[in-house]
Write a protein that holds these residues in place. Sequence first.
Motif, PDB file in Angstrom:
ATOM      1  N   GLY A  15       0.944  -1.122  -0.202  1.00 54.05           N
ATOM      2  CA  GLY A  15      -0.038  -0.001   0.021  1.00 54.05           C
ATOM      3  C   GLY A  15       0.632   1.242  -0.023  1.00 54.05           C
ATOM      4  O   GLY A  15       0.443   2.237  -0.621  1.00 54.05           O
ATOM      5  N   GLU A  16       1.911   1.109   0.729  1.00 51.62           N
ATOM      6  CA  GLU A  16       2.668   2.509   0.849  1.00 51.62           C
ATOM      7  C   GLU A  16       3.387   2.971  -0.437  1.00 51.62           C
ATOM      8  O   GLU A  16       3.704   4.213  -0.724  1.00 51.62           O
ATOM      9  N   GLY A  54      -2.849  -2.307   2.008  1.00 56.23           N
ATOM     10  CA  GLY A  54      -3.492  -1.034   2.555  1.00 56.23           C
ATOM     11  C   GLY A  54      -2.846  -0.293   3.586  1.00 56.23           C
ATOM     12  O   GLY A  54      -3.565   0.730   4.294  1.00 56.23           O
ATOM     13  N   VAL A 135      -7.136 -12.155   2.174  1.00 52.90           N
ATOM     14  CA  VAL A 135      -7.706 -13.352   2.372  1.00 52.90           C
ATOM     15  C   VAL A 135      -9.232 -13.315   2.974  1.00 52.90           C
ATOM     16  O   VAL A 135     -10.069 -14.466   3.065  1.00 52.90           O
ATOM     17  N   PHE A 140      -4.348 -11.804   9.147  1.00 51.53           N
ATOM     18  CA  PHE A 140      -3.760 -12.059   8.126  1.00 51.53           C
ATOM     19  C   PHE A 140      -3.059 -10.601   7.356  1.00 51.53           C
ATOM     20  O   PHE A 140      -3.643  -9.735   7.925  1.00 51.53           O
TER      21      PHE A 140
HETATM   22  N1  UDP Z   1      -5.694  -7.429   6.397  1.00 50.73           N
HETATM   23  C1  UDP Z   1      -6.327  -8.604   7.014  1.00 50.73           C
HETATM   24  N2  UDP Z   1      -6.535  -9.808   6.510  1.00 50.73           N
HETATM   25  C2  UDP Z   1      -5.967  -9.882   5.270  1.00 50.73           C
HETATM   26  C3  UDP Z   1      -5.431  -8.692   4.660  1.00 50.73           C
HETATM   27  C4  UDP Z   1      -5.283  -7.691   5.081  1.00 50.73           C
HETATM   28  O1  UDP Z   1      -6.736  -8.451   8.314  1.00 50.73           O
HETATM   29  O2  UDP Z   1      -6.160 -11.094   4.498  1.00 50.73           O
HETATM   30  C5  UDP Z   1      -5.478  -6.267   7.292  1.00 50.73           C
HETATM   31  C6  UDP Z   1      -4.377  -5.983   7.897  1.00 50.73           C
HETATM   32  O3  UDP Z   1      -4.962  -5.410   9.143  1.00 50.73           O
HETATM   33  C7  UDP Z   1      -3.452  -5.368   7.451  1.00 50.73           C
HETATM   34  C8  UDP Z   1      -4.130  -4.425   6.437  1.00 50.73           C
HETATM   35  O4  UDP Z   1      -5.337  -5.187   6.159  1.00 50.73           O
HETATM   36  O5  UDP Z   1      -2.641  -4.806   8.146  1.00 50.73           O
HETATM   37  C9  UDP Z   1      -3.520  -3.877   5.309  1.00 50.73           C
HETATM   38  O6  UDP Z   1      -2.768  -4.873   4.640  1.00 50.73           O
HETATM   39  P1  UDP Z   1      -1.352  -4.901   4.787  1.00 50.73           P
HETATM   40  O7  UDP Z   1      -0.795  -4.598   6.078  1.00 50.73           O
HETATM   41  O8  UDP Z   1      -0.923  -6.372   4.172  1.00 50.73           O
HETATM   42  O9  UDP Z   1      -0.582  -3.930   3.675  1.00 50.73           O
HETATM   43  P2  UDP Z   1       0.640  -3.582   3.013  1.00 50.73           P
HETATM   44  O10 UDP Z   1       1.643  -3.634   4.281  1.00 50.73           O
HETATM   45  O11 UDP Z   1       0.860  -4.417   1.826  1.00 50.73           O
HETATM   46  O12 UDP Z   1       0.494  -2.121   2.579  1.00 50.73           O
END
Ligand code: UDP
Length: 239
Positions: A15-16, A54, A135, A140
């Motif tokens: 997301g970042e 996200g 998922v 997760f």
């Molecule tokens: N998340 C979750 N289940 C999932 C995918 C995402 O609960 O299957 C939530 C979790 O809180 C996570 C947030 O969505 O911190 C954002 O996703 P992620 O941290 O993987 O984002 P990234 O680090 O890739 O930007």
Amino acid sequence: MSLPPLKRVLLKLSGEVLMGGQQFGIDPEFVAELAKEVKAAKETGLEICLVIGGGNIFRGMAGAAKGMDRAQADYMGMLATVMNALAMQNALEQLGVQTRVQSAIEMDKVCEPVIRRRAERHLEKGRVVIFAAGVGAPYFTTDSGAALRAAEMKCDALLKGTSVDGVYDSDPKQNPQATRFDTVTYDRVLADNLKVMDASAVALCRDNKIPIVVFSIREKGNLARVLAGQGVQTIVQDS
Ligand code: UDP
């Protein structure tokens, strides 16, 4: 070690990276740049599944650290990934790339639910399929979502486009002597707790023999270079 021939890939974007130069949220101009990279990759004939994180909007762990119920915070994080997926869909479609968003949390006013066979059909028709909401379960992350979709869609590789250019033996921000691996095994990543993806995501890729390619998506043209085997990257696979 090099990659097998790639016909179908899953591209995971943190997301970042959607923040561009901002501290938070979505920078539409930078998303448009990312979309150009995806379009160029698609034009080489690849079938592309996308998973977007996200973390630019909300991370469950951060909410929990401030006293929120973890599961509740994680659902908020999942909703953040849907916003990012819609932003990327918009950017791709403005470039004429056909897309569909499939969310693991059903939201039929804005996107399709995850239906594997339907996703297959979209890919056959040349559409990019963007999988949102990880998922669909708390505790997760979207890395696990990416590994799961890569396995069920039988992708030849999981490309993790992030802010760093690969996997290091220690944190390069803290240790100037840290060295980047060109290739590293799943078992080493897990045993040494190297910061690539969650352990569950790495294990799922290992068990399904899906190579993970970690590279920086922030540099223009890097996705194309990585796909051509010329980029700076780390490949995680069995030796
Ligand atoms: N998340 C979750 N289940 C999932 C995918 C995402 O609960 O299957 C939530 C979790 O809180 C996570 C947030 O969505 O911190 C954002 O996703 P992620 O941290 O993987 O984002 P990234 O680090 O890739 O930007």
